[in-house]
Design an enzyme around this catalytic site. Sequence first.
Site, PDB file in Angstrom:
ATOM      1  N   SER A 487     -18.717  76.382  50.273  1.00  0.00           N
ATOM      2  CA  SER A 487     -17.480  76.334  49.506  1.00  0.00           C
ATOM      3  C   SER A 487     -17.410  75.111  48.596  1.00  0.00           C
ATOM      4  CB  SER A 487     -16.296  76.371  50.484  1.00  0.00           C
ATOM      5  OG  SER A 487     -15.090  76.617  49.823  1.00  0.00           O
ATOM      6  N   ASP A 498     -25.936  71.657  37.496  1.00  0.00           N
ATOM      7  CA  ASP A 498     -25.797  72.207  36.144  1.00  0.00           C
ATOM      8  C   ASP A 498     -25.760  71.112  35.081  1.00  0.00           C
ATOM      9  OD1 ASP A 498     -25.818  74.740  37.170  1.00  0.00           O
ATOM     10  OD2 ASP A 498     -23.650  75.038  37.084  1.00  0.00           O
ATOM     11  N   LYS A 513     -20.592  80.717  50.021  1.00  0.00           N
ATOM     12  CA  LYS A 513     -19.163  81.076  50.022  1.00  0.00           C
ATOM     13  C   LYS A 513     -18.575  80.712  48.664  1.00  0.00           C
ATOM     14  CE  LYS A 513     -14.698  80.135  52.196  1.00  0.00           C
ATOM     15  NZ  LYS A 513     -14.020  79.650  50.974  1.00  0.00           N
TER      16      LYS A 513
END
Length: 728
Positions: A487, A498, A513
């Site tokens: 999560s 990224d 998740k």
Amino acid sequence: MKGNYKFLLLALLIAFASCSFTSKKFEDPDKDKLLIQLISYLLGQGHFEPKDINDDFSSHVYDSYLNNLDPFKRYFYESDIKEFEAYKDKIDDQIKAYDVSFFNLTHQRLLQRIAESKEMYKDLLDKPFNFSKDEDYNANYENLTYVSNKREMKERWRQQLKFSTIVNFDDVVSQQDIDGDSETAADLDFSEANEKPKAKKSEAKKSDKELEVDARLLTKKSLDELYDYIDDRTRNDWFAMYINAIVEGYDPHTFYFAPEDKERFDRDISGKFEGIGARLQKKVDGIMVNEIISGGPAWRANELEVGDQILKVRQEDEKEAINVVGMRLDDAIKFIKGPKGTVVTLTLKKVDGTIQDVSIKRDIVELEETYAKSSIVEKDGKTFGVINLPKFYISFEDYNERNAASDIKQEILRLKEEGVEGLVMDLRNNGGGSLQTVVDIAGLFIEEGPVVQVKTTGEAKEVLSDKDASIVWDGPLVILVNELSASASEILAAAMQDYKRGIVIGSKQTYGKGTVQTVMDLNRMVKNNTKGDMGALKFTTQKFYRINGGSTQLEGVKSDVVVPDRYSYINIGEKDQDNPLAWDKIDAADYEVWSNYFDYDTTISKSKARMAGNEQLKLIDANAQWVKKIRDRESYSLNYDTYKKEMEINEEEAKRFTKLSEYQTNLTFSSLPYEVKLMNEDSVLLEKRDRWHKALAKDVYVEEAINVLHDLKMTYEIKNKVANSVKN
């Protein structure tokens, strides 16, 4: 502040949602029916992916519920199941009609079967087991069929009890052998000088027959404790299990919290509660203290001990104490906990057998193991920092209270004061938490920009961004993850990956998740509620996406440098759960890749090469495969000689993995100055940090993270002057 604004906005959105939900009246006089009505409405209106409540859904709820009630198939008979099967495709109709007749039938029958099984296990454990008989025990409960009569049920119990007892028997035999070996030196009498030592007469070893009796008593004790827990469960507890079989049909993270469960959730997500600061456990002979929480009121009072039994509880405004012996643990805790500043008096049976009254002033208790902690590490004359974050904690009542983002910021500033040249964020085993805190933490490492994208069904995506151009840490960064990083952990790792802001080291992929949940207090939906506490519902309302557009749902975050660990071959991710939402992709957000490393890809390549040739990691991988083989085993011999040989083979195989614990890095870890001062007054904290530092010094993953930090080269000097980089 930016964080406060976002938190206020979130609170307003939840309040608005609450108002819209409560525009409908919920007034059923039956609490069970009212609960189903509330939950059905909420999930139908607010869940990210509402389900068709049809026969297929009914069948899934039926199977899940019965499996939760009787996973070992040692309560219900085949005749019970045939009776229950009439409802297999009717539960959907009952949900729509707020009908609980299926639950009532199964609940009454379960209580009947539990009472029967209690007499059965006691009767079976009154007689010795024959460990010389050749027979096998099958631990694959899923493939077991339900028994058709009492004789078959008794045989099922006999096999399960015999298996538990043979395990205990092997333990007591082994312990006696160990004790016998350790007595060899202790049994020597050196009472007369210049004489050879004489052997003292030690207690005779127990026979196998006596040890078998001890093993059966251990099995009985564990079952007595289990049934004591079962007896404490109320109808509401069992009904909550039924409700969860329904709501988990939507997705694995939609969950109904009974009132006590909601309190535990709030405590876990905030890391604090009001009380005396002791963890309690229900034993057959009473409510026992099994841990004193460091820094809490009981710890400061220094009168409560682990092992003390609580007999009575008296509030400061009461003359008579309440007897809690035999009381449900949750009910007893309600009397022991209380508001900050109030005094509670406990009547204790102390470890030494004496009876004593102890008064403790309640206070805010902080669960230290919930919070971020940091360490300094030295390598080749350079100083680095390691921050461990167990979860993304927050107080939903006030964002200005202690939370993960403010704590991480504080730890970074403290590490900068020590002149660290690189930072490791350890998110291993971090199951997530607050979405707000992860956005703020990501902002500590980047200039303003998007951190995560959030999508609600039927609405345009929302981009959650850091809008503060200042950076608290602008130096080399490594993120450590594993299969249990989930999560919010995945959001942070994905964002740093990224942006190419940090290098992610860890498992092949994280948990997977990629969903957001809202917790709704059901009491707010019922006006003039006279039915008692209705609990709360946590349900999935959104999915989140990386800034590159990909979801972390199911796929998780794939590490830049993949290293094996103990979970490598175990099915524990989102993809292994029932009813997970699907993976998908949306458009990427607008962001610029971090450009202040000039050897980012080279550093990753060097790390991969080191990991490929690392003998410790090869051994960890072999151990993970061996653990998988042991876990997947389904058949065990109930003949002790055969069982013992099988265990000896396992022990022999396990010996090659003893080197795992012997591994030692050349890294030195130490606490920050502020914590050293605390440890001078808190021996428990000192012990915990000492244990953590010793574990870090044996941690091959942290070692490689430091190697990566050592390799990463910046295009400019790190700003270690705190005043120049403080984030508002």
